[in-house]
Design an enzyme around this catalytic site. Structure first.
Site, PDB file in Angstrom:
ATOM      1  N   ARG A  33    -102.535 -69.122 -81.006  1.00 19.62           N
ATOM      2  CA  ARG A  33    -103.530 -69.805 -81.840  1.00 19.62           C
ATOM      3  C   ARG A  33    -102.890 -70.533 -83.027  1.00 19.62           C
ATOM      4  O   ARG A  33    -103.421 -71.530 -83.501  1.00 19.62           O
ATOM      5  CB  ARG A  33    -104.571 -68.773 -82.323  1.00 19.62           C
ATOM      6  CG  ARG A  33    -105.834 -69.389 -82.977  1.00 19.62           C
ATOM      7  CD  ARG A  33    -106.895 -68.312 -83.190  1.00 19.62           C
ATOM      8  NE  ARG A  33    -108.167 -68.834 -83.690  1.00 19.62           N
ATOM      9  CZ  ARG A  33    -108.582 -68.761 -84.951  1.00 19.62           C
ATOM     10  NH1 ARG A  33    -107.825 -68.179 -85.864  1.00 19.62           N
ATOM     11  NH2 ARG A  33    -109.743 -69.255 -85.319  1.00 19.62           N
ATOM     12  N   ILE A  59    -111.805 -74.641 -86.160  1.00 15.38           N
ATOM     13  CA  ILE A  59    -111.411 -73.886 -84.969  1.00 15.38           C
ATOM     14  C   ILE A  59    -112.289 -72.643 -84.983  1.00 15.38           C
ATOM     15  O   ILE A  59    -112.458 -71.999 -86.017  1.00 15.38           O
ATOM     16  CB  ILE A  59    -109.898 -73.542 -84.990  1.00 15.38           C
ATOM     17  CG1 ILE A  59    -109.487 -72.745 -83.745  1.00 15.38           C
ATOM     18  CG2 ILE A  59    -109.484 -72.793 -86.247  1.00 15.38           C
ATOM     19  CD1 ILE A  59    -107.952 -72.573 -83.621  1.00 15.38           C
ATOM     20  N   SER A  60    -112.911 -72.333 -83.836  1.00 11.23           N
ATOM     21  CA  SER A  60    -113.878 -71.231 -83.786  1.00 11.23           C
ATOM     22  C   SER A  60    -113.215 -69.880 -84.065  1.00 11.23           C
ATOM     23  O   SER A  60    -112.032 -69.686 -83.822  1.00 11.23           O
ATOM     24  CB  SER A  60    -114.556 -71.186 -82.416  1.00 11.23           C
ATOM     25  OG  SER A  60    -115.188 -72.412 -82.143  1.00 11.23           O
ATOM     26  N   GLN A  61    -114.051 -68.956 -84.553  1.00 16.47           N
ATOM     27  CA  GLN A  61    -113.598 -67.592 -84.839  1.00 16.47           C
ATOM     28  C   GLN A  61    -113.204 -66.895 -83.520  1.00 16.47           C
ATOM     29  O   GLN A  61    -113.956 -66.964 -82.542  1.00 16.47           O
ATOM     30  CB  GLN A  61    -114.764 -66.854 -85.487  1.00 16.47           C
ATOM     31  CG  GLN A  61    -114.476 -65.442 -85.894  1.00 16.47           C
ATOM     32  CD  GLN A  61    -115.750 -64.689 -86.273  1.00 16.47           C
ATOM     33  OE1 GLN A  61    -116.815 -65.289 -86.426  1.00 16.47           O
ATOM     34  NE2 GLN A  61    -115.641 -63.391 -86.397  1.00 16.47           N
TER      35      GLN A  61
END
Ligand code: SAH
Length: 209
Positions: A33, A59-61
């Site tokens: 990530r 950016i998504s959790q």
């Protein structure tokens, strides 16, 4: 701070929070990530939090990515999948490890270029990126066994429901202001819908930018 060990700790936290799908957990253990955020934020890449990626997007959790993928998979093996909202490309990379074929569409040209650059070193053979309004789906590649939206609209766009294969599942944040996660399944008779937890996503917007 960006090592495999740190990433495994993130995966352990996802497990503690209730993610059970080992295929999804393995995919999240695999995708680096930190390569998807600016260098200045790389040390926070394995925190369970959304982070800015520019253009007012995030950016998504990790927990939300894992939860949505688990719900979309429903313990099936996934063939073709569509992601709406490529952003930095992180979730697309995770998806590529859980589905045979992944299409991801983004409406902001510069963000799509960023995603391409982020993804290039990973050399993912089963991922295709597209530029356009994802609310219209991707007719040329339809139907999809799974569709996942990374941005919230007032409702699930109709073209996406139509591009879902029989037995296929769509997972999306829905709502303006208050949002909730919605899981739609296409059955032989029509569609079933489940409303799940409250979430917070960037808005689904129309057209290209
Ligand atoms: N999937 C990303 C999250 C990106 S945030 C991740 O891995 O973290 C959501 C993205 O959806 C933004 O990049 C935004 O530009 C995009 N988006 C919003 N509306 C869209 C639309 N109609 N079509 C395609 N992308 C859209």
């Amino acid at each position: 701070m960006t090592s495999q060990r740190t990433r495994m700790r993130m995966v352990e936290r996802l497990r503690e929070k209730g993610v059970k799908d080992e295929t999804v957990l393995a995919a999240m253990a695999h995708v680096p990530r930190h390569l998807f955020v600016e260098e200045a934020l790389a040390h926070r890449a394995y925190e369970d939090t959304a982070l800015p990626i520019g253009f007012e997007q995030t950016i998504s959790q990790p927990f939300v990515v894992a939860l949505m993928l688990q719900l979309m998979r429903g313990d099936r093996s996934l063939g073709r999948v569509l992601e709406v909202g490529t952003g930095c490309g992180y979730q697309a990379a995770v998806l590529s490890a859980v589905a045979k074929e992944v299409y991801s569409i983004e409406r902001i040209a510069q963000l799509l270029e960023k995603a391409r650059a982020n993804l290039r070193p990973l050399r993912i053979p089963n991922l295709r990126l597209a530029y356009g309004d994802g609310a219209k789906g991707l007719l040329d590649a339809a139907p999809f066994d799974g569709i996942i939206l990374a941005a919230a609209g007032a409702e699930v766009p109709k073209p996406l429901l139509e591009q879902l294969a029989p037995g296929g599942r769509l997972i999306a944040p829905v709502g303006i202001g208050e949002q909730e996660l919605v899981l739609v399944e296409r059955t032989p008779k029509g569609y079933t819908e489940q409303r799940l937890s409250a979430v917070k996503f960037v808005p689904l917007r129309e057209g290209k930018q």
